[in-house]
Design a protein around this motif. Structure first.
Motif, PDB file in Angstrom:
ATOM      1  N   SER A 127     -28.560-102.867 -32.213  1.00  0.00           N
ATOM      2  CA  SER A 127     -28.715-104.257 -31.780  1.00  0.00           C
ATOM      3  C   SER A 127     -28.332-105.177 -32.915  1.00  0.00           C
ATOM      4  N   ARG A 164     -28.180-110.419 -24.564  1.00  0.00           N
ATOM      5  CA  ARG A 164     -29.420-111.184 -24.383  1.00  0.00           C
ATOM      6  C   ARG A 164     -29.245-112.534 -25.067  1.00  0.00           C
ATOM      7  N   ILE A 165     -29.808-113.566 -24.473  1.00  0.00           N
ATOM      8  CA  ILE A 165     -29.838-114.879 -25.122  1.00  0.00           C
ATOM      9  C   ILE A 165     -31.294-115.282 -25.230  1.00  0.00           C
ATOM     10  N   GLU A 166     -31.755-115.428 -26.474  1.00  0.00           N
ATOM     11  CA  GLU A 166     -33.154-115.792 -26.723  1.00  0.00           C
ATOM     12  C   GLU A 166     -33.176-116.997 -27.645  1.00  0.00           C
ATOM     13  N   LYS A 223     -25.271-104.557 -23.599  1.00  0.00           N
ATOM     14  CA  LYS A 223     -26.038-105.575 -22.895  1.00  0.00           C
ATOM     15  C   LYS A 223     -26.082-106.810 -23.789  1.00  0.00           C
ATOM     16  N   HIS A 260     -27.479-115.471 -29.335  1.00  0.00           N
ATOM     17  CA  HIS A 260     -26.912-114.349 -28.578  1.00  0.00           C
ATOM     18  C   HIS A 260     -27.167-113.044 -29.328  1.00  0.00           C
ATOM     19  N   TYR A 261     -27.650-112.046 -28.588  1.00  0.00           N
ATOM     20  CA  TYR A 261     -27.892-110.716 -29.141  1.00  0.00           C
ATOM     21  C   TYR A 261     -27.149-109.680 -28.298  1.00  0.00           C
ATOM     22  N   TYR A 262     -26.746-108.591 -28.937  1.00  0.00           N
ATOM     23  CA  TYR A 262     -26.154-107.461 -28.223  1.00  0.00           C
ATOM     24  C   TYR A 262     -27.038-106.233 -28.420  1.00  0.00           C
ATOM     25  N   ASP A 263     -27.083-105.386 -27.406  1.00  0.00           N
ATOM     26  CA  ASP A 263     -27.686-104.049 -27.475  1.00  0.00           C
ATOM     27  C   ASP A 263     -26.573-103.103 -27.047  1.00  0.00           C
ATOM     28  N   GLU A 308     -26.891-109.664 -33.709  1.00  0.00           N
ATOM     29  CA  GLU A 308     -26.557-110.993 -33.215  1.00  0.00           C
ATOM     30  C   GLU A 308     -25.051-111.146 -33.119  1.00  0.00           C
TER      31      GLU A 308
END
Length: 135
Positions: free
Chosen positions: A7, A118-120, A116, A124-127, A9
């Protein structure tokens, strides 16, 4: 083969580019350039293109995209291509990013997997769930 999950950013920049088709009857068809910078165990940049369709219904849209990622994955140099398939149904999002088979180059040859997003709190984050196929 061991599946790994990493994971991190990323920063993304989208810009409209000239498209062939114009939407009609309330549908907005668009084409965008994609530029990303990944940080973490995936230390890379990418460029690609996205095609999208936005409906008059708030939160309902779809897009497809192709982006080539070039850099370093846990110390291995090379590139690979991600294919996106995204559907938004009144706010319920389904987003699939898959490594295109045999798109890995150099030390990333044999790479397969999915990512995947994610936006938190605006970040923006990636997994990234991946494996290297044996040759």
């Amino acid at each position: 083969m061991t599946t790994k999950i990493i994971s991190g950013e990323f920063i993304v920049s989208l810009a409209p580019i000239e498209g062939y088709v114009k939407g009609q009857q309330g549908i907005n068809l668009g084409r965008m350039s994609i530029d990303k910078t990944f940080k973490g165990d995936l230390n890379a940049t990418s460029q690609g293109e996205m095609l999208s369709a936005m409906t008059p219904t708030q939160g309902s849209a779809g897009y497809v995209a192709i982006e080539q990622v070039i850099g370093e994955l846990e110390g291995k140099q090379g590139s690979f291509v991600l294919q996106h398939f995204g559907t938004m149904d009144k706010g319920q999002d389904s987003l699939i990013l898959t490594v295109i088979p045999d798109s890995g180059t150099n030390e990333l040859e044999g790479l397969s997997g999915s990512m995947k997003i994610r936006i938190e709190q605006g970040i923006h984050y990636y997994d990234f769930d991946y494996v290297f196929e044996s040759k």
